[in-house]
Design an enzyme around this catalytic site. Structure first.
Site, PDB file in Angstrom:
ATOM      1  N   ASP A   1       0.819  -1.219   0.000  1.00 51.39           N
ATOM      2  CA  ASP A   1       0.000   0.000   0.000  1.00 51.39           C
ATOM      3  C   ASP A   1       0.844   1.256   0.000  1.00 51.39           C
ATOM      4  O   ASP A   1       0.319   2.346  -0.191  1.00 51.39           O
ATOM      5  CB  ASP A   1      -0.944  -0.006   1.201  1.00 51.39           C
ATOM      6  CG  ASP A   1      -2.350   0.411   0.825  1.00 51.39           C
ATOM      7  OD1 ASP A   1      -2.743   0.214  -0.338  1.00 51.39           O
ATOM      8  OD2 ASP A   1      -3.069   0.930   1.699  1.00 51.39           O
ATOM      9  N   ASP A  25     -12.153  -5.871  10.505  1.00 48.56           N
ATOM     10  CA  ASP A  25     -12.241  -7.322  10.537  1.00 48.56           C
ATOM     11  C   ASP A  25     -13.489  -7.788  11.274  1.00 48.56           C
ATOM     12  O   ASP A  25     -14.230  -8.658  10.791  1.00 48.56           O
ATOM     13  CB  ASP A  25     -10.982  -7.910  11.171  1.00 48.56           C
ATOM     14  CG  ASP A  25     -10.570  -7.174  12.437  1.00 48.56           C
ATOM     15  OD1 ASP A  25     -11.314  -6.276  12.871  1.00 48.56           O
ATOM     16  OD2 ASP A  25      -9.496  -7.491  12.992  1.00 48.56           O
TER      17      ASP A  25
END
Length: 1119
Positions: free
Chosen positions: A406, A819
């Site tokens: 990223d 998550d």
């Protein structure tokens, strides 16, 4: 250098539908290509077809020429076998870039890293040069790295020159003879249908009388009875004990017929023994009842002498009772599970009459690894994680590994290329000697005898060689930052000299300052398209194009065994030397776009992998979590491929950590949660998703509901072909697919294929939603340039605009704990999850052992929980598909940080009681003590029984209790404040580190444990500890000098104060460091606050005269 327009990815491909070919991508026609050249400065110059042969600098005007050559009688397609291999080589040797308002470009790279590349699957692998004049390209290679010569004259030619020769006149440039389509015979015949084109044997044989119903000879039966092993790509017969470990369970030769074997489950549920679980449930009920009576007694028996003290204590106790119910009730149904890897192997991997080649019928798995900053996440750690994935024990052709960078750093890119190069030796070495673990750093650090259970005589020699190679590999990885810097400085200096020369030739003003961009350069001498060391426009962390590089191209469908003739330092004879598909990806980032941090990167991985490999299952790992058990993927597949597996959305593995101090001072192992809470939820609807070590069903992550046989059309074709997305979601119009998934046609076409391939086998009457055996034995289609260009398109920054990515599809946005939210959404749609605890840890990673780092980690988790509580993901708003106990568990996830408000008040109550001379009850009567005794005994009994069924230790349980109070009075409280300010006022608060003092001992692996870093989170626990200590001392002296000492009240308050201090003991040890190197400011601030609060309390509420005493007849009064 060809750049592919993103428009081709939007076109519908020709060929069979997904129902006709459920396991492969459709073929492409009408490919549109734009030709371009990259100059030495990294700038792209578009070229017409005629300009490709020109040399010299081209003017800055862009000239676009679209090539579209349909098949005609005088333009027949090239030999398919050569074309496929050439296209694969081109794709793996090209760096694809693209993004918003830009053309997708393929930059052909002959050199990826400065070190030598040997594996033929890797980009930039060494090979012969093209024999065409004035061409510096590489000759086409096969999967072994041997040169492909499409003509009998053995004229070596590269892919581009071969394409030109085919399109111009079809003549070989070497012998001037026409190329003969189909002469290249390096293709392996396709035996996926199970029938081999072998002639019937001659002579009298009893099998000659046994023909099929159509009168033709039964080749499969003949092979079975004669153990035939001839023929290229034919069936092979494993030797005895080839799959065993020296015991009697090895394969004993011959092809077993699975149809004659009894059906065996792949997994089993092992209930907790009744001798443990029944008393455990009974104690929960008893403690709940006694707690209810106790709270009722507390409410009806206030303390009139200290109503404020009584009110605060009762309020806190009521909340603690509610919190205990949320935490304890979901633990009523814990279970254990076991898997049968032998049954999985027999069902999917063994040769049989219907599968004589022994090709695996297991579904594909895409493994995701995410990293963001090579400075915080060392590239060597990430490289070791990648190596452990590439060496996993799973069919090579079914495995794909993706790394998401990223940060777009060249350091990460070249580190991954080095890892792919080293995998050429490491992966076959692991297969040859059955190495565990397959992370080289962890393997070579083992303190055990490496020769244990190793039977090969050359193991010691091979291990010594691979250790030397790994040491050199680490030197190259650690030297990459300096290598990149020196290379970039050299190229930038060259550009500066060019500019100076140009200024002198153009008679420009010499006083004008030079404007040379400090670029970061790749090994092949061109600009890195990602983030530069000196940020520039379109080359910064938040502003760079999308990058995709196929580091290792897809392997062949059949094993590729090594030989003694291979140019390797280790003999890999009879060892499969193939490597899985490995792709480096860095999504496009532009200013003005919300990239959604890790969740956005994971969704980009989901889309890119759907285009390239489309594995029906996805395993996501953090860059510091490596595969410790090479059979972990198979363990998870036992649940997915078992009866009822079609309703499982993900398999959660427990997180295990290395490098934790032996005493586990701050409960870093978190075993109470992973072995207790998660195991208990496995008996309800499944464990929550914890961010790493999770195997997902791709179809569930796409936001679909679990299959319902009563609503889904069931007919003969259901188990033979993939269904369309509308068959699973009746509200989803096929015309609305772009709104949900984006405008990629290839992505939409991959959805039903992934669903079909993820079904368990329909080999049992109870499997109501399966697929036929053998459907996944067809080799994967090779990659082509258009496919990779489409993958670049779906990782662009604009792709998610006006879609449901992050809202319903993929990882869910809007929380730092994406998550938990992602797992909650799946459970809320009716999916189930499974907790897989393996005998050998599946994965291992690292965790912060420093106090401050640990507090900040907990702060991030708690902040996410507060965000969940104030969002629509609150379990109060869940659907009916979420089971009651599962709902309570998710409620506890969102509510537990708020316990800190009551906890911090309750930890001050003992000190307030000691300072004021009052207790939370009027008198310590027998009823209060009996209630307290019963609740304490129940708590101890529950702890012992929970330790029994979860397998954790009492010390681990106690460490968890200690850190619960430490984090509850610091990080959780800060998370509540931060969350409330964000929700109500939109104010963002970050708790950052300000000072740091490190240990002098660099060789101590636990040195970071003693490092003290200042953070504001430390203030509340320090104040609580100091006030309780001061209160104990003051109250004790008061009782000594009092004429009528009230020891009962002192003992009650002192007991609870010691209880608080015992829980804060690890925190105090953390502040001391190794040699007491605690910043003085901590004690100064905390001492001032504690003394001020104590004096303020005494001045507001002085003790009564009856509790005071005079000393020596004077007027002095001890407070």
């Amino acid at each position: 250098m060809a750049s592919l327009t993103s428009q081709t990815s939007k076109k519908v491909r020709n060929g069979g539908s997904s129902k006709d070919s459920p396991s492969g991508r459709n073929s492409t026609s009408g490919q549109t290509v734009k030709f371009a050249r990259r100059t030495s400065s990294g700038r792209y110059v578009s070229l017409s077809r005629e300009d490709l042969d020109m040399s010299g600098e081209i003017s800055g005007d862009y000239m676009n020429y679209t090539v579209h050559i349909p098949p005609t009688p005088d333009n027949q397609p090239m030999d398919s076998s050569v074309a496929v291999k050439a296209e694969e080589q081109y794709v793996s040797n090209s760096l694809f870039t693209g993004g918003f308002n830009s053309v997708t470009r393929a930059h052909l790279m002959d050199k990826v890293i400065e070190s030598e590349v040997t594996h033929p699957q890797m980009a930039g692998a060494k090979g012969s040069s093209c024999s065409m004049p004035a061409c510096d390209g590489k000759a086409m290679k096969d999967e072994r790295g041997a040169d492909i010569v499409p003509c009998e004259c053995r004229f070596k030619i590269c892919r581009d020159c071969y394409l030109d020769a085919q399109k111009e006149n079809g003549l070989c440039p070497g012998c001037k003879e026409p190329y003969k389509v189909g002469d290249y015979d390096d293709e392996v015949p396709n035996f996926s249908n199970g029938a081999l084109p072998l002639p019937a044997p001659k002579g009298n044989n009893m099998s000659m009388m046994k023909r099929g119903q159509n009168g033709e000879f039964d080749h499969n039966r003949w092979l079975f009875e004669t153990n035939g092993t001839y023929g290229y790509g034919n069936a092979f017969w494993p030797q005895d004990d080839i799959y065993g470990d020296g015991g009697d369970e090895g394969f004993k030769g011959g092809i077993p017929d699975n149809s004659d074997k009894p059906w065996k489950p792949l997994s089993r549920i092992l209930p907790i023994p009744q001798a443990i679980i029944s008393p455990y449930r009974m104690l929960i009920a008893v403690r709940g009842i006694v707690l209810a009576f106790f709270l009722h007694w507390r409410l009806v028996h206030p303390n009139p002498d200290a109503m404020w003290l009584w009110a605060m204590s009762v309020t806190c106790e009521l909340w603690f009772g509610f919190s205990w119910i949320l935490d304890q009730i979901p633990k009523l149904c814990p279970i254990n599970r076991s898997t049968d890897l032998v049954a999985l192997r027999d069902k999917f991997d063994m040769p049989s009459p219907s599968n004589p080649t022994g090709r695996s019928d297991l579904p594909g798995v895409d493994v995701f690894v995410s990293t963001a900053d090579p400075e915080k996440e060392p590239p060597l750690v990430t490289a070791n994680t990648i190596l452990s994935i590439l060496a996993v024990d799973y069919p090579v052709e079914k495995l794909a590994c993706y790394i998401s960078d990223d940060g777009g750093a060249l350091l990460s890119f070249e580190a991954m290329a080095e890892a792919a190069s080293f995998a050429d030796l490491w992966v076959p070495f692991c297969r040859k000697h059955n190495i565990e673990p397959r992370n080289p750093e962890s393997y070579f650090a083992l303190k055990v005898d490496p020769t244990k259970n190793k039977s090969r005589s050359d193991f010691v020699k091979d291990r010594r060689k691979i250790k030397r190679e790994y040491d050199e590999f680490k030197v190259r990885i650690n030297g990459l930052p300096d290598s990149i810097r020196r290379r970039s400085d050299a190229f930038n200096a060259r550009e500066e000299m060019k500019m100076l020369k140009h200024m002198r030739e153009s008679a420009a003003d010499p006083t004008e300052p030079l404007k040379v961009i400090k670029a970061t350069w790749m090994a092949d001498g061109t600009h890195w398209p990602g983030t530069w060391a000196v940020p520039s426009s379109e080359h910064a962390k938040g502003d760079h194009s999308g990058i995709l590089q196929v580091m290792l191209k897809p392997p062949s469908g059949d094993p590729l065994l090594g030989s003694a003739d291979d140019d390797k330092i280790i003999d890999f004879t009879d060892v499969d030397i193939r490597l899985p598909l490995f792709v480096y990806m860095s999504r496009e980032k532009r200013p003005g776009y919300d990239h959604n941090k890790k969740a956005g990167a994971m969704n980009a991985l989901v889309r890119a992998s759907a285009i390239l490999s489309n594995g029906p299952f996805m395993l996501n790992l953090d860059c510091d979590h490596y595969i410790y058990n090479c059979k972990a993927v198979r363990e998870g597949m036992c649940f997915m491929m078992d009866r009822g597996g079609e309703n499982i959305c993900y398999i959660q593995f427990p997180q295990r950590f290395e490098g934790i101090d032996p005493s586990d001072r701050y409960a870093n192992h978190n075993t109470v949660f992973f072995d207790g809470n998660m195991r208990a939820l496995d008996g309800v609807q499944g464990p929550v998703y914890v961010g790493t070590g999770t195997m997902f069903r791709r179809f569930a992550l796409y936001g679909f509901d679990p299959p319902n046989p009563n609503k889904t059309p069931q007919n003969n074709s259901t188990e033979m072909h993939a269904l369309s997305p509308t068959d699973f979601d009746s509200t989803l119009d096929v015309n609305l697919l772009p709104k949900r998934f984006g405008n990629s046609t290839m992505l939409a076409e991959s959805i039903p294929i992934a669903e079909f391939q993820g079904r368990p086998l329909a080999d049992h009457p109870s499997v109501s939603y399966g697929r036929p055996p053998g459907a996944l034995r067809i080799p994967r289609d090779p990659l082509d340039a258009t496919t990779v260009a489409e993958a670049v398109s779906v990782i662009s920054c604009w792709y998610e605009d006006k879609t449901e990515w992050g809202e319903r599809v993929g990882w869910i946005y809007g929380s730092v704990t994406e998550d938990v939210v992602t797992g909650y959404r799946m459970h809320n749609r009716g999916w189930h999850s499974v907790y897989c605890i393996t005998k050998r840890d599946a994965f291992r990673g690292s965790a912060p052992i420093n106090l401050t780092d640990r507090l900040h980690q907990v702060l991030r988790w708690a902040t996410g929980s507060v965000e969940i509580f104030f969002s629509r993901n609150n379990a109060f708003l869940a659907s009916r598909r979420l089971k009651f106990l599962q709902r309570l568990a998710y409620l506890n996830v969102g509510i537990y940080p708020f316990t800190s408000v009551f906890l911090i008040v309750y930890t001050f109550l003992p000190a307030l009681s000691l300072l004021s001379g009052h207790f939370i009850v009027k008198t310590l009567n027998i009823v209060f003590l009996v209630y307290l005794l019963i609740i304490t005994i129940c708590l101890i009994g529950l702890a012992i029984l929970e330790v029994k069924w979860s397998g954790i230790g009492l010390e681990e349980w106690w460490r968890n209790e200690q850190f619960w109070l430490i984090s509850g009075t610091s990080a959780h409280l800060a998370a509540v404040v931060q969350g409330l300010l964000k929700v109500m006022a939109g104010i963002e608060i970050s708790f950052t580190l300000t000072t740091k003092s490190s240990s002098d001992d660099d060789e101590d692996i636990y040195a970071d444990l003693y490092v003290v870093k200042w953070t504001s989170l430390m203030i509340p626990p320090i104040v609580i500890a100091m006030i309780n200590i001061i209160a104990i001392v003051i109250a004790f002296l008061r009782q000594i000098y009092s004429t009528v000492p009230q020891w009962s009240k002192f003992i009650g308050g002192a007991f609870f104060s010691f209880w608080v201090l015992a829980h804060l003991y690890p925190f105090a040890k953390g502040l001391m460091g190794r040699r007491g190197k605690t910043p003085t400011i901590l004690f100064v601030w905390s001492g001032l606050i504690a003394i001020t609060l104590s004096l303020l309390w005494i001045s507001i509420s002085p003790p009564g005269n009856d509790a005071s005493a005079t000393v020596g007849g004077t007027g002095f009064q001890f407070p």
